[in-house]
Write a protein that holds these residues in place. Structure first.
Motif, PDB file in Angstrom:
ATOM      1  N   LEU A  38       0.790  -1.226   0.000  1.00  0.00           N
ATOM      2  CA  LEU A  38       0.000   0.000   0.000  1.00  0.00           C
ATOM      3  C   LEU A  38       0.825   1.280   0.000  1.00  0.00           C
ATOM      4  O   LEU A  38       0.274   2.372  -0.168  1.00  0.00           O
ATOM      5  N   GLY A  39       2.118   1.146   0.213  1.00  0.00           N
ATOM      6  CA  GLY A  39       2.956   2.340   0.220  1.00  0.00           C
ATOM      7  C   GLY A  39       2.771   3.201   1.436  1.00  0.00           C
ATOM      8  O   GLY A  39       3.064   4.409   1.409  1.00  0.00           O
ATOM      9  N   MET A  40       2.309   2.636   2.558  1.00  0.00           N
ATOM     10  CA  MET A  40       2.116   3.399   3.794  1.00  0.00           C
ATOM     11  C   MET A  40       2.215   2.457   4.980  1.00  0.00           C
ATOM     12  O   MET A  40       2.131   1.230   4.829  1.00  0.00           O
ATOM     13  N   SER A  41       2.383   3.030   6.160  1.00  0.00           N
ATOM     14  CA  SER A  41       2.503   2.225   7.371  1.00  0.00           C
ATOM     15  C   SER A  41       1.138   1.702   7.808  1.00  0.00           C
ATOM     16  O   SER A  41       0.099   2.277   7.462  1.00  0.00           O
ATOM     17  N   PRO A  42       1.102   0.614   8.592  1.00  0.00           N
ATOM     18  CA  PRO A  42      -0.190   0.117   9.089  1.00  0.00           C
ATOM     19  C   PRO A  42      -0.891   1.120   9.992  1.00  0.00           C
ATOM     20  O   PRO A  42      -2.121   1.205   9.991  1.00  0.00           O
ATOM     21  N   THR A  43      -0.123   1.903  10.753  1.00  0.00           N
ATOM     22  CA  THR A  43      -0.728   2.910  11.631  1.00  0.00           C
ATOM     23  C   THR A  43      -1.439   3.981  10.819  1.00  0.00           C
ATOM     24  O   THR A  43      -2.575   4.372  11.141  1.00  0.00           O
ATOM     25  N   LEU A  44      -0.781   4.463   9.770  1.00  0.00           N
ATOM     26  CA  LEU A  44      -1.401   5.479   8.928  1.00  0.00           C
ATOM     27  C   LEU A  44      -2.633   4.916   8.220  1.00  0.00           C
ATOM     28  O   LEU A  44      -3.674   5.581   8.133  1.00  0.00           O
ATOM     29  N   TYR A  45      -2.533   3.695   7.738  1.00  0.00           N
ATOM     30  CA  TYR A  45      -3.662   3.073   7.061  1.00  0.00           C
ATOM     31  C   TYR A  45      -4.857   2.956   7.999  1.00  0.00           C
ATOM     32  O   TYR A  45      -5.994   3.298   7.631  1.00  0.00           O
ATOM     33  N   LEU A  46      -4.615   2.472   9.220  1.00  0.00           N
ATOM     34  CA  LEU A  46      -5.686   2.329  10.208  1.00  0.00           C
ATOM     35  C   LEU A  46      -6.371   3.664  10.464  1.00  0.00           C
ATOM     36  O   LEU A  46      -7.608   3.760  10.465  1.00  0.00           O
ATOM     37  N   ARG A  47      -5.576   4.712  10.674  1.00  0.00           N
ATOM     38  CA  ARG A  47      -6.147   6.026  10.965  1.00  0.00           C
ATOM     39  C   ARG A  47      -6.950   6.560   9.788  1.00  0.00           C
ATOM     40  O   ARG A  47      -8.053   7.083   9.948  1.00  0.00           O
ATOM     41  N   ALA A  87     -29.217   9.059   7.545  1.00  0.00           N
ATOM     42  CA  ALA A  87     -29.778   8.202   8.590  1.00  0.00           C
ATOM     43  C   ALA A  87     -29.068   8.374   9.932  1.00  0.00           C
ATOM     44  O   ALA A  87     -29.615   8.019  10.982  1.00  0.00           O
ATOM     45  N   ALA A  88     -27.834   8.910   9.893  1.00  0.00           N
ATOM     46  CA  ALA A  88     -27.067   9.100  11.134  1.00  0.00           C
ATOM     47  C   ALA A  88     -27.029  10.564  11.556  1.00  0.00           C
ATOM     48  O   ALA A  88     -26.216  10.947  12.402  1.00  0.00           O
ATOM     49  N   ARG A  89     -27.913  11.365  10.993  1.00  0.00           N
ATOM     50  CA  ARG A  89     -27.894  12.812  11.241  1.00  0.00           C
ATOM     51  C   ARG A  89     -28.058  13.160  12.720  1.00  0.00           C
ATOM     52  O   ARG A  89     -27.477  14.126  13.212  1.00  0.00           O
ATOM     53  N   ARG A  90     -28.832  12.385  13.443  1.00  0.00           N
ATOM     54  CA  ARG A  90     -29.114  12.683  14.848  1.00  0.00           C
ATOM     55  C   ARG A  90     -28.031  12.174  15.803  1.00  0.00           C
ATOM     56  O   ARG A  90     -28.054  12.503  16.980  1.00  0.00           O
ATOM     57  N   GLN A  91     -27.114  11.378  15.321  1.00  0.00           N
ATOM     58  CA  GLN A  91     -26.063  10.855  16.202  1.00  0.00           C
ATOM     59  C   GLN A  91     -25.042  11.939  16.520  1.00  0.00           C
ATOM     60  O   GLN A  91     -24.555  12.626  15.602  1.00  0.00           O
ATOM     61  N   PRO A  92     -24.662  12.116  17.781  1.00  0.00           N
ATOM     62  CA  PRO A  92     -23.607  13.078  18.119  1.00  0.00           C
ATOM     63  C   PRO A  92     -22.292  12.704  17.444  1.00  0.00           C
ATOM     64  O   PRO A  92     -21.979  11.517  17.276  1.00  0.00           O
ATOM     65  N   ILE A  93     -21.512  13.703  17.068  1.00  0.00           N
ATOM     66  CA  ILE A  93     -20.245  13.455  16.382  1.00  0.00           C
ATOM     67  C   ILE A  93     -19.319  12.616  17.253  1.00  0.00           C
ATOM     68  O   ILE A  93     -18.639  11.702  16.767  1.00  0.00           O
ATOM     69  N   GLY A  94     -19.299  12.914  18.552  1.00  0.00           N
ATOM     70  CA  GLY A  94     -18.454  12.142  19.457  1.00  0.00           C
ATOM     71  C   GLY A  94     -18.817  10.673  19.486  1.00  0.00           C
ATOM     72  O   GLY A  94     -17.936   9.799  19.569  1.00  0.00           O
ATOM     73  N   GLY A 125     -10.745   7.272  20.827  1.00  0.00           N
ATOM     74  CA  GLY A 125     -10.987   7.493  22.237  1.00  0.00           C
ATOM     75  C   GLY A 125     -10.908   8.948  22.640  1.00  0.00           C
ATOM     76  O   GLY A 125     -11.655   9.412  23.499  1.00  0.00           O
ATOM     77  N   SER A 126      -9.987   9.706  22.033  1.00  0.00           N
ATOM     78  CA  SER A 126      -9.805  11.122  22.342  1.00  0.00           C
ATOM     79  C   SER A 126     -10.495  11.961  21.278  1.00  0.00           C
ATOM     80  O   SER A 126     -10.073  11.970  20.117  1.00  0.00           O
ATOM     81  N   PHE A 127     -11.543  12.698  21.673  1.00  0.00           N
ATOM     82  CA  PHE A 127     -12.275  13.496  20.691  1.00  0.00           C
ATOM     83  C   PHE A 127     -11.413  14.630  20.152  1.00  0.00           C
ATOM     84  O   PHE A 127     -11.476  14.940  18.952  1.00  0.00           O
ATOM     85  N   SER A 128     -10.604  15.234  20.994  1.00  0.00           N
ATOM     86  CA  SER A 128      -9.778  16.354  20.537  1.00  0.00           C
ATOM     87  C   SER A 128      -8.752  15.889  19.507  1.00  0.00           C
ATOM     88  O   SER A 128      -8.507  16.568  18.502  1.00  0.00           O
ATOM     89  N   GLN A 129      -8.124  14.707  19.751  1.00  0.00           N
ATOM     90  CA  GLN A 129      -7.163  14.177  18.779  1.00  0.00           C
ATOM     91  C   GLN A 129      -7.867  13.782  17.488  1.00  0.00           C
ATOM     92  O   GLN A 129      -7.364  14.032  16.381  1.00  0.00           O
ATOM     93  N   PHE A 130      -9.029  13.173  17.630  1.00  0.00           N
ATOM     94  CA  PHE A 130      -9.813  12.817  16.439  1.00  0.00           C
ATOM     95  C   PHE A 130     -10.155  14.057  15.619  1.00  0.00           C
ATOM     96  O   PHE A 130      -9.981  14.071  14.396  1.00  0.00           O
ATOM     97  N   SER A 131     -10.635  15.083  16.279  1.00  0.00           N
ATOM     98  CA  SER A 131     -11.041  16.296  15.571  1.00  0.00           C
ATOM     99  C   SER A 131      -9.869  16.934  14.840  1.00  0.00           C
ATOM    100  O   SER A 131      -9.999  17.401  13.705  1.00  0.00           O
ATOM    101  N   SER A 132      -8.700  16.923  15.475  1.00  0.00           N
ATOM    102  CA  SER A 132      -7.500  17.480  14.853  1.00  0.00           C
ATOM    103  C   SER A 132      -7.086  16.658  13.635  1.00  0.00           C
ATOM    104  O   SER A 132      -6.778  17.211  12.565  1.00  0.00           O
ATOM    105  N   ASP A 133      -7.093  15.326  13.787  1.00  0.00           N
ATOM    106  CA  ASP A 133      -6.718  14.451  12.674  1.00  0.00           C
ATOM    107  C   ASP A 133      -7.711  14.586  11.521  1.00  0.00           C
ATOM    108  O   ASP A 133      -7.321  14.572  10.346  1.00  0.00           O
TER     109      ASP A 133
END
Length: 324
Positions: free
Chosen positions: A262-271, A286-293, A302-310
């Motif tokens: 794939l030309g990338m690391s498994p960590t990058l691929y997973l993310r 259909a998922a409009r009402r679900q909170p983003i978190g 697990g970390s919303f702030s890290q997720f949001s940044s990524d």
């Protein structure tokens, strides 16, 4: 995968009596995937930045021609309709992979309908595609005395072809799209036969590339095993040691398999896969009402702030802006 099909029977699409032409412009990779008629596709954006995609598509009786342009690298899972053959002509040589195999030089990609295949396309990429019902192509080959090994063609991924014939076919595809776009989808009489002749000109002087080496096939299997586990356990906060245990390989071997296929690391691929999964769900009405978190947590963040940044780094916009 997304289906954009005219029939749910699993057979080839109905014949069309007249050409149909359309264009699509989008800022979402998966929306581009949904818009290619009669394909099942799923696109994951793999490089960071705003996405711009453009599709020009011409549908003829038992044939499809298209040009796709994308601004970012994309992992594409694709399946064309049964009974057809797809031929892919990248405008730029190199940097594209089909089922993990890199292309180089004068090559054309080919896959039969009904089976899934995977592309990894680079940023700033343009590809021309042609899909033809297999019996139509076989009849045209018989009429023109073009020798094609259909059994090997069905199993092939990459054809080594004559550079001039490849360029002539790409020019024919581009011309057909340009003419039909300028004339409301109409084409001059005989255009379909001219496109078939251009394709047969490529196939008549082509050779099927040998199957991938056994060592590469083993690396493909390691990547596929990890990929399937990631998708089946999307809510689990997986680590590299977890992935090694799943694949029964060392950390070094896992890294090498992903880099080679794939030309990338498994960590990058997973993310990347998980961020694309969140985006796909945020765009789902259909998922409009679900909170983003909650959506992020369901994809293992697990970390919303890290997720949001990524998320913002990859897509160039915040998760909340995706829903606006």
């Amino acid at each position: 995968m997304h289906q954009n099909v005219t029939t749910a029977t699993g057979h080839a699409p109905e014949l069309r009596s007249a050409p149909a032409y359309r264009t699509v412009l989008t800022h979402d990779a998966d929306e581009l995937a949904r818009n290619l008629t009669d394909w099942e596709q799923c696109y994951d954006q793999m490089t960071a930045g705003a996405f711009h995609g453009a599709l020009a598509e011409l549908r003829l009786p038992r044939m499809q021609v298209f040009r796709e342009e994308i601004s970012q690298s994309v992992r594409q899972t694709c399946r064309v309709w049964p009974g057809a053959l797809w031929f892919g002509f990248p405008a730029q040589a190199g940097a594209i992979r089909i089922n993990g195999r890199p292309l180089d030089g004068d090559c054309v990609m080919v896959r039969p309908g009904g089976g899934e295949f995977e592309l990894l396309t680079p940023s700033s990429h343009v590809i021309y595609g042609m899909v033809v019902c297999r019996d139509v192509l076989a009849q045209a080959a018989l009429r023109s005395a073009c020798g094609v090994d259909w059994e090997r063609m069905q199993a092939a991924e990459v054809l080594r072809v004559d550079g001039e014939a490849r360029m002539a076919c790409m020019e024919a595809l581009a011309a057909a799209l340009a003419v039909s776009g300028a004339h409301g989808g109409m084409l001059p009489a005989g255009s379909e036969q001219q496109l078939l002749a251009a394709l047969l000109g490529v196939l008549d002087c082509s050779g099927v590339e040998p199957a991938a080496a056994h060592s590469f096939q083993r690396r493909q299997k390691v990547v596929a095993r990890v990929r399937d586990y990631i998708l089946a356990h999307r809510d689990q906060p997986l680590t590299v040691p977890d992935l090694c245990a799943i694949a029964h390989v060392s950390r070094r071997t896992l890294q090498y398999c992903f880099e080679d296929v794939l030309g990338m690391s498994p960590t990058l691929y997973l993310r990347r896969v998980r961020l694309n999964g969140v985006r796909r769900q945020l765009l789902d009405p259909a998922a409009r009402r679900q909170p983003i978190g909650a959506v992020a947590a369901a994809w293992g963040f697990g970390s919303f702030s890290q997720f949001s940044s990524d998320y913002r780094k990859l897509f160039g916009a915040s998760p909340s802006a995706t829903r606006m």
